[in-house]
Motif scaffolding. Structure first.
Motif, PDB file in Angstrom:
ATOM      1  N   ASP B  49      -7.214  27.479  17.716  1.00 19.83           N
ATOM      2  CA  ASP B  49      -6.923  26.241  18.435  1.00 19.83           C
ATOM      3  C   ASP B  49      -5.456  25.855  18.330  1.00 19.83           C
ATOM      4  O   ASP B  49      -4.833  25.458  19.320  1.00 19.83           O
ATOM      5  CB  ASP B  49      -7.803  25.094  17.912  1.00 19.83           C
ATOM      6  N   LYS B  53      -2.853  25.535  21.383  1.00 20.23           N
ATOM      7  CA  LYS B  53      -2.126  24.278  21.628  1.00 20.23           C
ATOM      8  C   LYS B  53      -0.636  24.545  21.728  1.00 20.23           C
ATOM      9  O   LYS B  53       0.052  23.999  22.582  1.00 20.23           O
ATOM     10  CB  LYS B  53      -2.414  23.280  20.507  1.00 20.23           C
ATOM     11  N   SER B  58      -2.855  22.971  25.146  1.00 16.89           N
ATOM     12  CA  SER B  58      -4.233  22.513  25.063  1.00 16.89           C
ATOM     13  C   SER B  58      -5.090  23.644  24.521  1.00 16.89           C
ATOM     14  O   SER B  58      -4.810  24.808  24.762  1.00 16.89           O
ATOM     15  CB  SER B  58      -4.743  22.101  26.438  1.00 16.89           C
ATOM     16  N   SER B  60      -8.531  23.396  24.916  1.00 22.17           N
ATOM     17  CA  SER B  60      -9.819  23.320  25.593  1.00 22.17           C
ATOM     18  C   SER B  60      -9.793  24.179  26.842  1.00 22.17           C
ATOM     19  O   SER B  60      -9.013  23.951  27.766  1.00 22.17           O
ATOM     20  CB  SER B  60     -10.151  21.870  25.941  1.00 22.17           C
TER      21      SER B  60
END
Lengths: 106, 157
Positions: B49, B53, B58, B60
């Protein structure tokens, strides 16, 4: 420079596949020399660009999880025989290399 | 007669101006091909993650069935695991490959510029892990995951 590079093109699923091989140790910096116990300094390719007829086709940023002697593949729907390919790379110690080839999928 | 009239002076300065611009363009050209700089924080991130990022802003991404991962289910040699990613998504801008269990998960991020939605490489894997592929297409993030088992010791067990 001194490191050997190979550039090959072939047809795959109706597209032109460009294969790039660079002879490079891709040392992670996490390994230790078994005899002396000292860490082996990191030495790996960080970026590699592929140009087709002088236009940037792919720009790859690479980390230490890439294998030794990286083999990278790209595909193009527009490349044709005779098109010029140029690949250049740069590693974390400032070493670099360039290779040129011509698309040949006949 | 005055050797430097206004007109000849203008001509001279214009010509040297053009030369300066040409020289400037010549100097800039080799570096402009090298595009963006190496994203250190993305590669040094310890988790998927964080890496995403740092890379895309991001973490997601929507699961997508339009991404195909071609890789062995079981790799005998974790030092060289081939992977090929292809996608039928339109407008592919970038393809990133991450190995979840690696000390630095981000293997590579390829920015594609007019190339087909395809990228293949060989990666190192410390142990059995999920391999996550993130494709940025038309400004959106899509993802697919496959687990690759790594045989420790290479005895095929």
């Amino acid at each position: 420079m001194a490191r050997e590079m190979k550039l090959r093109t072939r047809t795959q699923e109706g597209q032109v596949e460009i294969l790039v091989l660079v002879n490079h140790p891709m040392e992670t910096g996490l390994r230790k020399d078994k005899a002396s116990g000292k860490p082996i300094p990191a030495h790996y390719i960080r970026e590699l660009q592929v140009e087709l007829n002088g236009k940037l086709l792919a720009d790859v940023k690479i980390g230490i999880s890439m294998s030794e002697n990286p083999l990278l593949g790209f595909r193009s729907t527009v490349a044709k025989n005779g098109d010029k390919l140029k690949v250049s790379w740069k590693d974390n110690l400032g070493e670099s290399g360039t290779a040129e080839a011509v698309v040949d999928v006949s | 007669m005055n050797p430097i009239t206004r007109r000849t002076f203008l001509k001279g300065s214009l010509a040297s101006g053009v030369l300066a611009v040409a020289a400037g363009a010549g100097l800039v050209k080799p570096t402009s091909v090298l595009a963006a700089s190496w994203p250190q924080s993305a590669f040094e991130a310890k988790g998927i993650d964080d890496a995403l990022k740092a890379l895309y802003g991001s973490a997601s991404a929507a699961e997508s069935s339009a991404i195909t991962i071609k890789a062995p289910i079981q790799a005998e040699n974790g030092a060289v695991v081939p992977i090929a990613v292809s996608t039928s998504l339109p407008g592919v801008e970038s393809i990133a490959v991450l190995v979840k269990e690696n000390a630095q998960p981000l293997v590579a991020a390829a920015t594609l510029n007019g190339a087909a939605g395809y990228f293949s490489a060989r990666m190192k894997m410390g142990k059995t892990s999920d391999v996550k592929v993130v494709v940025k297409a038309q400004g959106k993030l899509h993802t697919a995951t496959q687990q690759i088992k790594v045989t420790v010791g290479g005895c095929g067990g």
